[in-house]
Design an enzyme around this catalytic site. Structure first.
Site, PDB file in Angstrom:
ATOM      1  N   ASP A  47       3.223  32.592   9.978  1.00 13.14           N
ATOM      2  CA  ASP A  47       3.994  33.760  10.450  1.00 13.14           C
ATOM      3  C   ASP A  47       3.912  34.808   9.339  1.00 13.14           C
ATOM      4  O   ASP A  47       4.886  35.062   8.640  1.00 13.14           O
ATOM      5  CB  ASP A  47       5.452  33.371  10.758  1.00 13.14           C
ATOM      6  CG  ASP A  47       6.181  32.732   9.583  1.00 13.14           C
ATOM      7  OD1 ASP A  47       5.528  32.187   8.673  1.00 13.14           O
ATOM      8  OD2 ASP A  47       7.435  32.781   9.563  1.00 13.14           O
TER       9      ASP A  47
ATOM     10  N   ASP B 158       5.183  35.268   1.485  1.00 10.72           N
ATOM     11  CA  ASP B 158       4.631  34.065   0.845  1.00 10.72           C
ATOM     12  C   ASP B 158       3.494  33.444   1.659  1.00 10.72           C
ATOM     13  O   ASP B 158       2.625  32.770   1.096  1.00 10.72           O
ATOM     14  CB  ASP B 158       5.717  33.037   0.494  1.00 10.72           C
ATOM     15  CG  ASP B 158       6.432  32.489   1.696  1.00 10.72           C
ATOM     16  OD1 ASP B 158       6.653  33.221   2.677  1.00 10.72           O
ATOM     17  OD2 ASP B 158       6.797  31.291   1.670  1.00 10.72           O
ATOM     18  N   ASP B 159       3.464  33.699   2.973  1.00 11.13           N
ATOM     19  CA  ASP B 159       2.290  33.278   3.765  1.00 11.13           C
ATOM     20  C   ASP B 159       1.055  34.013   3.245  1.00 11.13           C
ATOM     21  O   ASP B 159      -0.034  33.415   3.121  1.00 11.13           O
ATOM     22  CB  ASP B 159       2.465  33.639   5.249  1.00 11.13           C
ATOM     23  CG  ASP B 159       3.714  33.054   5.863  1.00 11.13           C
ATOM     24  OD1 ASP B 159       3.614  32.096   6.636  1.00 11.13           O
ATOM     25  OD2 ASP B 159       4.805  33.570   5.557  1.00 11.13           O
TER      26      ASP B 159
ATOM     27  N   ASN C 235      18.156  26.782   3.478  1.00 10.35           N
ATOM     28  CA  ASN C 235      18.121  28.179   3.014  1.00 10.35           C
ATOM     29  C   ASN C 235      18.514  29.190   4.094  1.00 10.35           C
ATOM     30  O   ASN C 235      18.591  30.380   3.809  1.00 10.35           O
ATOM     31  CB  ASN C 235      16.768  28.535   2.370  1.00 10.35           C
ATOM     32  CG  ASN C 235      15.601  28.428   3.337  1.00 10.35           C
ATOM     33  OD1 ASN C 235      15.769  28.054   4.492  1.00 10.35           O
ATOM     34  ND2 ASN C 235      14.406  28.757   2.861  1.00 10.35           N
TER      35      ASN C 235
ATOM     36  N   HIS D  89       7.010  28.966  -1.594  1.00 10.93           N
ATOM     37  CA  HIS D  89       7.090  27.968  -0.510  1.00 10.93           C
ATOM     38  C   HIS D  89       5.708  27.691   0.095  1.00 10.93           C
ATOM     39  O   HIS D  89       5.209  26.567   0.046  1.00 10.93           O
ATOM     40  CB  HIS D  89       7.996  28.472   0.620  1.00 10.93           C
ATOM     41  CG  HIS D  89       9.399  28.777   0.236  1.00 10.93           C
ATOM     42  ND1 HIS D  89      10.298  27.803  -0.107  1.00 10.93           N
ATOM     43  CD2 HIS D  89      10.079  29.956   0.181  1.00 10.93           C
ATOM     44  CE1 HIS D  89      11.477  28.366  -0.360  1.00 10.93           C
ATOM     45  NE2 HIS D  89      11.367  29.667  -0.196  1.00 10.93           N
ATOM     46  N   ASP D  90       5.159  28.708   0.752  1.00 11.65           N
ATOM     47  CA  ASP D  90       3.914  28.493   1.502  1.00 11.65           C
ATOM     48  C   ASP D  90       2.714  28.229   0.581  1.00 11.65           C
ATOM     49  O   ASP D  90       1.872  27.376   0.902  1.00 11.65           O
ATOM     50  CB  ASP D  90       3.639  29.686   2.433  1.00 11.65           C
ATOM     51  CG  ASP D  90       4.691  29.790   3.534  1.00 11.65           C
ATOM     52  OD1 ASP D  90       5.416  28.801   3.754  1.00 11.65           O
ATOM     53  OD2 ASP D  90       4.787  30.853   4.171  1.00 11.65           O
TER      54      ASP D  90
END
Ligand code: BDR
Ligand code: CA
Length: 310
Positions: free
Chosen positions: A12, A16-17, A161, A242-243
Site C-alpha cells: 500500500d 516505508d513501503d 500501533n 517496518h516494511d
C-alpha cells in the site's frame, strides 16, 4: 553468487513501503516479479501509482504493477493519510508516474503467477492482507503453490500501533489477515515485536541526508513527514523501518530469530479487534504454525539498509 529470490510484492505504497521497494530492487538479492497494490496507507490506485513512481526513481520499468482491493473484506475502508500524507509520499509533490498501472487485478495476479511458477515465489505482503485473503478464497489450492509468505504486520508480544493491541496492516482488514495466518502455507510474521526495534537513529538520518544517490535523495524527501509524525508520539525524531525490515528478512532470514506458534486474529473483541493472538504457552503443539520474528539484529539490518539506500 546464489540466484536472486523471485518476489511477488503486495503493498500500500506509503513512505516505508517506498523504502522497502528501493531496498529490494537495490539489494542485488531480489528478482521483483510483479507488484499488487491494496488500500491502507493510500487508496489502491494511488498505491499502484506510487509504486511506479518509486520504480522510476530506481530506474526500473517493465515490472507489472496492478491495482488490487480498494476496501477490506468486512469493514469500511480507512486510509492512513495522517501517517503517510494525503499522497502517501509525505506530501512531496512527486512527478507523475512514467506509466499507468498494468491491466489486471492483484488477487488474480497472485493466483496466475503462483500457477505459472508453482513452488517458486516468495509472497511479500507489506500492506493490509485483502488481496492475499481474496486470492485464497478464489483458489483453494493457492496455499500449496507458494513456498513462503512474509507478512509485515501484527504484534505477538509488543503493543499495537493503531489500538492497544492492533497493528495497522491487520487492523485494516482483520478477516483477510486471519485467512492468511490460518491457510496452512509457510508464513513468517514480521511484526512490531521486531520492527519497533529497527528505529532510524540521528546518525542514520544524517547518512541518508548526506548521500547524493537518487534513492537517498528521494528517501530523505519523503521521510520528513514520517519523522515528524513519529516525533509526535515517540518524543524524538526517528521512525521505524517496518516494511524495509520485512523485505530484509524475506531476502536474508538471519536478521531475526524466530519462534513458531499457532496464531489467530481477534475478530470480535470489544477492545482487541485486529489483535494477533499467538499461543506462546510452553509445550503447545501448533497445527499450522506461523513463524514469528521475535528478536532482530537491528544494528546489522540498519547497516545493510543504509548501505543499500545510500
Ligand atoms: C505498517 O502500517 C503502515 O502504515 C506501514 O506502511 C507498515 O506497513 C506498520 O504498522
Ligand atoms: Ca505498508
Amino acid at each position: 553468487m546464489p540466484d536472486k529470490l523471485p518476489v511477488l510484492l503486495d503493498c500500500d505504497t506509503g513512505i516505508d513501503d517506498a523504502l522497502a521497494i528501493l531496498y529490494l530492487v537495490n539489494s542485488g538479492l531480489c528478482d521483483l516479479v510483479a507488484v499488487g497494490s491494496v488500500h491502507g496507507n493510500v487508496t489502491a490506485l494511488t498505491g499502484a501509482r506510487n509504486t511506479i513512481r518509486v520504480l522510476d526513481v530506481a530506474g526500473l520499468s517493465g515490472i507489472p504493477v496492478v491495482v488490487g482491493a480498494d476496501r477490506p473484506l468486512a469493514q469500511p475502508v480507512d486510509i492512513s493519510a495522517h501517517i503517510h500524507g494525503a499522497d502517501g509520499l509525505g506530501n512531496t509533490n512527486q512527478p507523475a508516474p512514467s506509466a499507468d498501472p498494468a491491466q489486471g487485478e492483484a488477487a488474480q495476479q497472485i493466483i496466475r503467477l503462483a500457477r505459472e511458477r508453482p513452488g517458486e515465489l516468495t509472497l511479500l505482503a507489506i500492506g493490509p492482507l485483502t488481496n492475499l485473503g481474496l486470492a485464497l478464497l478464489l483458489d483453494p489450492d493457492l496455499a500449496k503453490l507458494i513456498p513462503h509468505v512474509v507478512v509485515m504486520g501484527g504484534a505477538a508480544i509488543a503493543p499495537g500501533n493503531v489500538t492497544t493491541h492492533a497493528e495497522a496492516n491487520i487492523w485494516h482488514d482483520p478477516e483477510a489477515a486471519n485467512l492468511v495466518f490460518t491457510a496452512g502455507w509457510p508464513v513468517t510474521m514480521v511484526g512490531l515485536d521486531v520492527t519497533m526495534k529497527t528505529l532510524l537513529s540521528e546518525a542514520d538520518q544524517k547518512r541518508i541526508e548526506d548521500s547524493q544517490r537518487d534513492t537517498a535523495r528521494f528517501s530523505w524527501d519523503i521521510l520528513q513527514f514520517y519523522l515528524d509524525r513519529y516525533q509526535e508520539f515517540m518524543g524524538f525524531r526517528t521512525c521505524a523501518l517496518h516494511d524495509p525490515l520485512a523485505a530484509g528478512i524475506a531476502l536474508e532470514r538471519s536478521f531475526a530469530t524466530y519462534r513458531k506458534a499457532e496464531l489467530r486474529v481477534e475478530l470480535r473483541g470489544e477492545h482487541t479487534r485486529g489483535m494477533t493472538v499467538a499461543d506462546l504457552r510452553p509445550g503447545r503443539q501448533a497445527e499450522s504454525p506461523v513463524e514469528l520474528a521475535l528478536q532482530v539484529d537491528a544494528e546489522a539490518f540498519r547497516e545493510k539498509f543504509l548501505d543499500t539506500i545510500c
